[in-house]
Design an enzyme around this catalytic site. Structure first.
Site, PDB file in Angstrom:
ATOM      1  N   GLY A  37      -3.735  -1.921  -5.744  1.00  0.00           N
ATOM      2  CA  GLY A  37      -2.980  -1.196  -4.726  1.00  0.00           C
ATOM      3  C   GLY A  37      -1.910  -0.290  -5.303  1.00  0.00           C
ATOM      4  O   GLY A  37      -1.257   0.444  -4.571  1.00  0.00           O
ATOM      5  N   HIS A  38      -1.737  -0.309  -6.605  1.00  0.00           N
ATOM      6  CA  HIS A  38      -0.633   0.454  -7.217  1.00  0.00           C
ATOM      7  C   HIS A  38      -1.113   1.180  -8.455  1.00  0.00           C
ATOM      8  O   HIS A  38      -0.803   0.762  -9.574  1.00  0.00           O
ATOM      9  CB  HIS A  38       0.504  -0.501  -7.584  1.00  0.00           C
ATOM     10  CG  HIS A  38       1.823   0.172  -7.724  1.00  0.00           C
ATOM     11  ND1 HIS A  38       2.268   0.720  -8.897  1.00  0.00           N
ATOM     12  CD2 HIS A  38       2.806   0.398  -6.825  1.00  0.00           C
ATOM     13  CE1 HIS A  38       3.477   1.222  -8.719  1.00  0.00           C
ATOM     14  NE2 HIS A  38       3.815   1.035  -7.476  1.00  0.00           N
ATOM     15  N   PHE A  39      -1.781   2.177  -8.377  1.00  0.00           N
ATOM     16  CA  PHE A  39      -2.351   2.918  -7.260  1.00  0.00           C
ATOM     17  C   PHE A  39      -3.848   3.014  -7.489  1.00  0.00           C
ATOM     18  O   PHE A  39      -4.250   3.194  -8.641  1.00  0.00           O
ATOM     19  CB  PHE A  39      -1.739   4.313  -7.172  1.00  0.00           C
ATOM     20  CG  PHE A  39      -0.273   4.304  -6.837  1.00  0.00           C
ATOM     21  CD1 PHE A  39       0.144   4.210  -5.517  1.00  0.00           C
ATOM     22  CD2 PHE A  39       0.694   4.369  -7.827  1.00  0.00           C
ATOM     23  CE1 PHE A  39       1.486   4.214  -5.198  1.00  0.00           C
ATOM     24  CE2 PHE A  39       2.035   4.360  -7.512  1.00  0.00           C
ATOM     25  CZ  PHE A  39       2.428   4.290  -6.196  1.00  0.00           C
ATOM     26  N   LEU A  44      -0.567   1.967 -12.231  1.00  0.00           N
ATOM     27  CA  LEU A  44       0.759   2.002 -12.832  1.00  0.00           C
ATOM     28  C   LEU A  44       1.439   0.655 -12.613  1.00  0.00           C
ATOM     29  O   LEU A  44       1.280   0.043 -11.560  1.00  0.00           O
ATOM     30  CB  LEU A  44       1.626   3.088 -12.184  1.00  0.00           C
ATOM     31  CG  LEU A  44       1.149   4.526 -12.291  1.00  0.00           C
ATOM     32  CD1 LEU A  44       2.034   5.437 -11.466  1.00  0.00           C
ATOM     33  CD2 LEU A  44       1.122   4.968 -13.749  1.00  0.00           C
TER      34      LEU A  44
END
Length: 154
Positions: A37-39, A44
């Site tokens: 989810g990041h990203f 990251l």
């Protein structure tokens, strides 16, 4: 590093009791659920996890300097600055210096760098308290795992 378990420190590389400092190293995993989810498509390390990494390095410094008599609990993050991104497989170097200790509090300055380039830094404040029951042995185990006990004896 096991990001999803908040195990941010792989190895203590230096512990300087006289200089009141610690240096640690970690390798960001190539895969982690955090990156889903990041990203998506552009993984990251979240800034909050970089802050946690600095806090853990600082916490191990305080533990070592206090000879595991008290547990440091993060209370404040001041002047945090993020200058660049950290991606999977990065080798990160974390350093922390104790600025103040007394009256149940400790303050550190910490920084993260990759290949000598400063990524982020912050001032961190901790409340130091007697260990909750059973946590001292768990922390000593973690300290052994990352080489803090060995570095303290060197």
């Amino acid at each position: 590093m096991r990001l999803e378990y908040f195990e941010m420190i792989d190895r203590v590389t230096a512990f300087d009791r006289e200089g009141r400092s610690i240096s640690v190293r970690s390798v960001v995993p190539s895969q982690s659920p955090v990156f889903e989810g990041h990203f998506p498509g552009h993984p990251l390390v979240p800034g909050v996890l970089l802050t946690e990494t600095m806090a853990q390095a600082s916490g191990y410094l305080v533990l070592g300097l206090m000879d595991f008599t008290h547990m440091p609990f993060l209370m404040a993050v001041d002047k945090a600055r993020f200058r660049d991104f950290v991606t999977p497989e990065a080798v990160i170097d974390i350093s922390a210096v104790l600025e103040h200790e007394g009256s149940g509090y400790a303050a550190t300055k910490a920084r993260i760098s990759v290949d000598g380039k400063r990524i982020c830094d912050a001032q961190l404040r901790f409340r130091t308290m007697p260990f909750p029951e059973g946590l001292d042995e768990q922390m000593r185990g973690q300290a052994r795992r990352i080489g803090l006990m060995e570095a303290m004896d060197a």
